[in-house]
Scaffold this active site. Structure first.
Site: not given
Length: 433
Positions: A107, A219, A221
């Protein structure tokens, strides 16, 4: 990144420790797997449009690559922390393993706010990040991808910088690229669709038609949008969506009891997932506080925002009619809330299983790039549904067989696969070697 008092890396370790104890994992293996293998912390000087130079802090962390090259997104966020990146890299290891794809966990993140940066400043930041890390990423070592507030343009800038430095074409070094520039068809929809592929199969096994269910989503997105679009296309009804308002700097919940029109909402959101309040009112939406999404009288909760959103402090607000929590986000539920969810009998579709569609399609993109042959969208999505359903069935069957929580079952499968790869490589000698 969420300011809730919870440390995401400690949460990830706590989840791991509980399952490691349950499966009797060797102490040496436990100690190795509960920490990242490699961490890179970099300072990135960027010339801003006003002529000043600003230095940004960036990270790339590889948790484990015993099963294949590291894989994981790069986040841009003003509240990014190294412990968030550590946690996400660890979850990526388990995500790749439970999906049974030959990749490890990595990550990245940069502490920045792209919402207040020009395109030129963002490009210079992307290129600076790669200049700082080009020796530590690549198609056969660690493959980045988009994540929170990054997109296919950021990935292409990073790829271009990497190829300029290396003096050759390496389209497989990063995924989430634009279609036509090494990107895969279906990648944009993959994570959100993957969430619903797992949910659809669960509901089928529960003998509940999708069309008989309602959902509330946190959310709006990329993940939430495509999850909502697929869920409603199957006949489900989304009655509430919560998202951040970039102007007011606060979250709102958009509610419509008879069902939100998701395609209309997508047309009035910005590229960061914020829905225009005034236009939403014209669509008949009721505007509520941001946390109201959690309190809706629905069958399914789908958190698709940030970590640490479902905690013991808010759990009492969840309707008694909720049957399933479907984790589209990474780490949205804190470990101390899992026992409450178990006790109430809510079925948990855990994050690193439920949202593995993105990394699975990223793997498909990497494969297509490396062989320079690309599949059509139908083939990509068919392969994606097959992999997601296969992974879900393995977790579901183990949970049923052992009468355990699905998160625990997913961890057992993932940890055993990674531990076996580590042992076979001879990295850790266990008592049974």
């Amino acid at each position: 990144m969420a300011n809730t008092g919870y440390n995401p890396f400690e949460n990830a370790q706590m989840q791991f420790d509980g399952v490691a104890e349950a499966i009797g994992l060797d102490s040496g293996m436990r100690e190795f797997l509960r920490q990242p293998m490699k961490e890179y912390h970099v300072s990135i000087p960027v010339k801003m449009d006003d002529g000043t130079t600003k230095t940004f802090k960036g990270f790339r962390i590889r948790h484990n690559d015993a099963r294949g090259p590291g894989k994981g997104g790069i986040r841009f966020h003003p509240d990014e922390t190294v412990d968030t990146v550590r946690a996400l890299s660890m979850w990526m290891t388990w995500k790749c393993a439970v999906a049974d794809i030959p990749l490890g966990g990595g990550k990245g993140g940069i502490i920045c706010d792209p919402r207040i940066m020009s395109a030129g400043e963002q490009e210079r930041l992307c290129r600076g990040y790669i200049r700082a890390l080009y020796n530590n990423v690549g198609p056969f070592s660690d493959v980045p991808a988009p994540d929170v507030m990054t997109n296919n343009q950021h990935m292409l800038w990073m790829l271009d910088e990497y190829e300029a430095i290396m003096g050759a074409r390496f389209p497989g070094m990063i995924t989430g690229k634009p279609v036509g520039m090494g990107g895969s068809l279906g990648r944009t929809e993959a994570t959100g669709y993957g969430v619903i592929y797992t949910l659809k199969d669960l509901l089928r096994l529960m003998n509940i038609p999708v069309s008989d269910t309602t959902a509330s989503i946190q959310g709006f997105g990329n993940v939430a949008e495509y999850a909502a679009l697929m869920y409603t296309s199957l006949g489900g009804k989304v009655t509430a969506v919560s998202c951040w308002d970039n102007g007011d700097k606060v979250a709102y919940t958009f509610k419509k009891t008879d069902g939100l029109n998701i395609p209309e909402l997508t047309r009035i959101k910005d590229r960061f997932g914020s829905i225009d309040k005034e236009k939403a009112k014209l669509l008949g939406c009721e505007i509520l506080a941001g946390d109201e999404w959690l309190k809706q009288d629905v069958d399914i909760l789908i958190p698709c925002a940030l970590e640490n959103q479902i905690t013991p402090a808010v759990f009492g607000s969840i309707s008694r009619n909720v049957k399933v929590i479907c984790e589209g986000a990474n780490g949205p539920t804190t470990p101390d809330c899992d026992p409450l969810i178990k006790d109430r009998g809510i079925i948990m579709l855990p994050d690193f299983l439920c949202n593995a569609g993105g990394v699975t399609c990223s793997y498909f993109e990497q494969v297509q790039c490396n062989m320079n042959y690309f599949w059509d969208k139908t083939e990509v999505l068919e392969k994606l549904e097959h992999k997601m359903t296969e992974a879900f069935r393995a977790v579901y069957n183990l949970a049923k067989e052992k009468n355990i929580y699905m998160r625990d079952a997913a961890y057992m499968i993932a940890i055993n696969r990674v531990a076996e790869a580590v042992k076979l490589r001879g990295w850790v000698t266990t008592a049974n070697n």
